[in-house]
Design a protein around this motif. Structure first.
Motif, PDB file in Angstrom:
ATOM      1  N   ARG A 181      39.836 -39.279 -79.786  1.00  0.00           N
ATOM      2  CA  ARG A 181      41.157 -38.728 -79.448  1.00  0.00           C
ATOM      3  C   ARG A 181      41.404 -37.426 -80.216  1.00  0.00           C
ATOM      4  O   ARG A 181      42.442 -37.253 -80.843  1.00  0.00           O
ATOM      5  N   LEU A 182      40.416 -36.536 -80.173  1.00  0.00           N
ATOM      6  CA  LEU A 182      40.506 -35.293 -80.926  1.00  0.00           C
ATOM      7  C   LEU A 182      40.436 -34.090 -79.982  1.00  0.00           C
ATOM      8  O   LEU A 182      39.581 -34.034 -79.101  1.00  0.00           O
ATOM      9  N   ARG A 183      41.313 -33.126 -80.202  1.00  0.00           N
ATOM     10  CA  ARG A 183      41.322 -31.912 -79.383  1.00  0.00           C
ATOM     11  C   ARG A 183      40.315 -30.911 -79.935  1.00  0.00           C
ATOM     12  O   ARG A 183      40.209 -30.738 -81.158  1.00  0.00           O
ATOM     13  N   THR A 185      38.989 -26.821 -79.559  1.00  0.00           N
ATOM     14  CA  THR A 185      39.298 -25.503 -79.009  1.00  0.00           C
ATOM     15  C   THR A 185      38.318 -24.469 -79.555  1.00  0.00           C
ATOM     16  O   THR A 185      37.786 -24.617 -80.659  1.00  0.00           O
ATOM     17  N   GLU A 195      38.859 -25.403 -74.256  1.00  0.00           N
ATOM     18  CA  GLU A 195      39.772 -26.445 -74.702  1.00  0.00           C
ATOM     19  C   GLU A 195      39.352 -27.758 -74.070  1.00  0.00           C
ATOM     20  O   GLU A 195      39.029 -27.825 -72.886  1.00  0.00           O
ATOM     21  N   THR A 197      38.899 -32.416 -75.013  1.00  0.00           N
ATOM     22  CA  THR A 197      39.183 -33.562 -75.871  1.00  0.00           C
ATOM     23  C   THR A 197      37.970 -34.479 -75.923  1.00  0.00           C
ATOM     24  O   THR A 197      37.258 -34.651 -74.913  1.00  0.00           O
ATOM     25  N   THR A 198      37.749 -35.076 -77.081  1.00  0.00           N
ATOM     26  CA  THR A 198      36.627 -35.999 -77.230  1.00  0.00           C
ATOM     27  C   THR A 198      36.790 -37.250 -76.366  1.00  0.00           C
ATOM     28  O   THR A 198      35.829 -37.995 -76.175  1.00  0.00           O
ATOM     29  N   GLU A 246      40.468 -31.012 -83.999  1.00  0.00           N
ATOM     30  CA  GLU A 246      41.712 -31.543 -84.551  1.00  0.00           C
ATOM     31  C   GLU A 246      41.447 -32.506 -85.707  1.00  0.00           C
ATOM     32  O   GLU A 246      40.665 -33.449 -85.580  1.00  0.00           O
TER      33      GLU A 246
END
Length: 267
Positions: A181-183, A185, A195, A197-198, A246
């Motif tokens: 749940r990591l963004r 960029t 951009e 997300t994992t 993130e």
């Protein structure tokens, strides 16, 4: 606590972030981030690299590929596509990466890097995250015309000196509640170009550890580069590329021409 490694005053130091944006050396001195030469925050052992582990990136490449290549790239795979990388490819935060003179299209790949902390063999998926020491940020450059066919990454591109930036920090696994749940960029010269997300990984972190440990013993210092989402833009000498994951860190890297001598470290 986040941990890093730098060269300062002719010696290698462990370091941690300082509250004012600088870095605190293990001996207590606080220096500016730009006063040090950054190393990878750990000494890599085996480097496992995932190809096409985000469906949107596979589709992006398929749109630019031949019919046969596109069919492979968009197909569902029952197991990960993995290859190995040598330690010479690694460069630290604020490091320089050369663009080969015959590169036609060279792009960044912002990735979550998973660092193994325990030896394991045949690790079950539900126990896999217990083998993670921590996480860092990776930028694993690809040179499109060196990667033909796209699904066969090769020695010529993926093991070039300084072609894979890692850092700046090793973040302990306990600080990341859910690696899926990591963004992610990427900015090039301040412009957002990538951009994702994992959550969109085809094979998540736990599944990758289960798979790899089923093939061979995983050991402390091994690192898994888990793939990149879509958003490929050609980068040129002089470009500053910033990859951020993130909660893990912000990794800065600069592209230089293949013929440009790298400046000597003033520290």
């Amino acid at each position: 606590m986040k941990q890093g490694r730098v060269v300062f005053g002719g010696a290698v130091h462990g370091c941690t972030p300082s509250v004012d944006g600088r870095v605190r050396l293990a001996d207590g001195r606080v220096v500016a981030e730009t006063e040090v030469q950054w190393l990878s925050p750990f000494e890599p052992r085996t480097i496992f690299t995932l190809a096409l582990n985000y469906a949107d990136h596979a589709s992006e490449l398929a749109a630019k590929s031949s019919k046969d290549q596109a069919a492979f790239l968009t197909a569902q795979r029952s197991e990960p596509v993995v290859f190995l990388k040598a330690a010479n490819a690694v460069v630290g935060h604020r490091g320089l990466t050369r663009r080969p003179h015959d590169a036609e299209f060279m792009h960044y790949e912002c990735e979550l890097a998973v660092v193994i902390g325990r030896e394991g063999r045949n690790v079950p998926r539900d126990q896999a995250l217990q083998y993670v020491l921590g996480y860092t940020v990776a930028n694993d450059y690809a040179i499109r015309n060196f990667l033909e066919p796209y699904y066969r990454p090769n020695l010529r591109v993926k093991n070039r000196d300084g072609g894979t930036a890692l850092g700046p920090w090793l973040v302990p696994a306990s600080a990341i509640a859910d690696p899926q749940r990591l963004r992610l960029t990427t900015h090039v010269n301040g412009k957002l170009v990538q951009e994702g997300t994992t959550a969109d990984m085809v094979h998540d972190v736990a599944s990758l550890i289960e798979y790899l440990s089923g093939l061979m013993t995983i050991s402390p210092g091994d690192v898994i580069l888990t793939g990149t989402p879509k958003g490929s833009v050609d980068v040129r000498p002089g470009d500053e590329v910033v990859c951020e994951v993130e909660g893990v860190g912000r990794l800065v890297n600069t592209i230089i021409d293949d013929w440009t001598p790298a400046p000597r470290d003033a520290t």
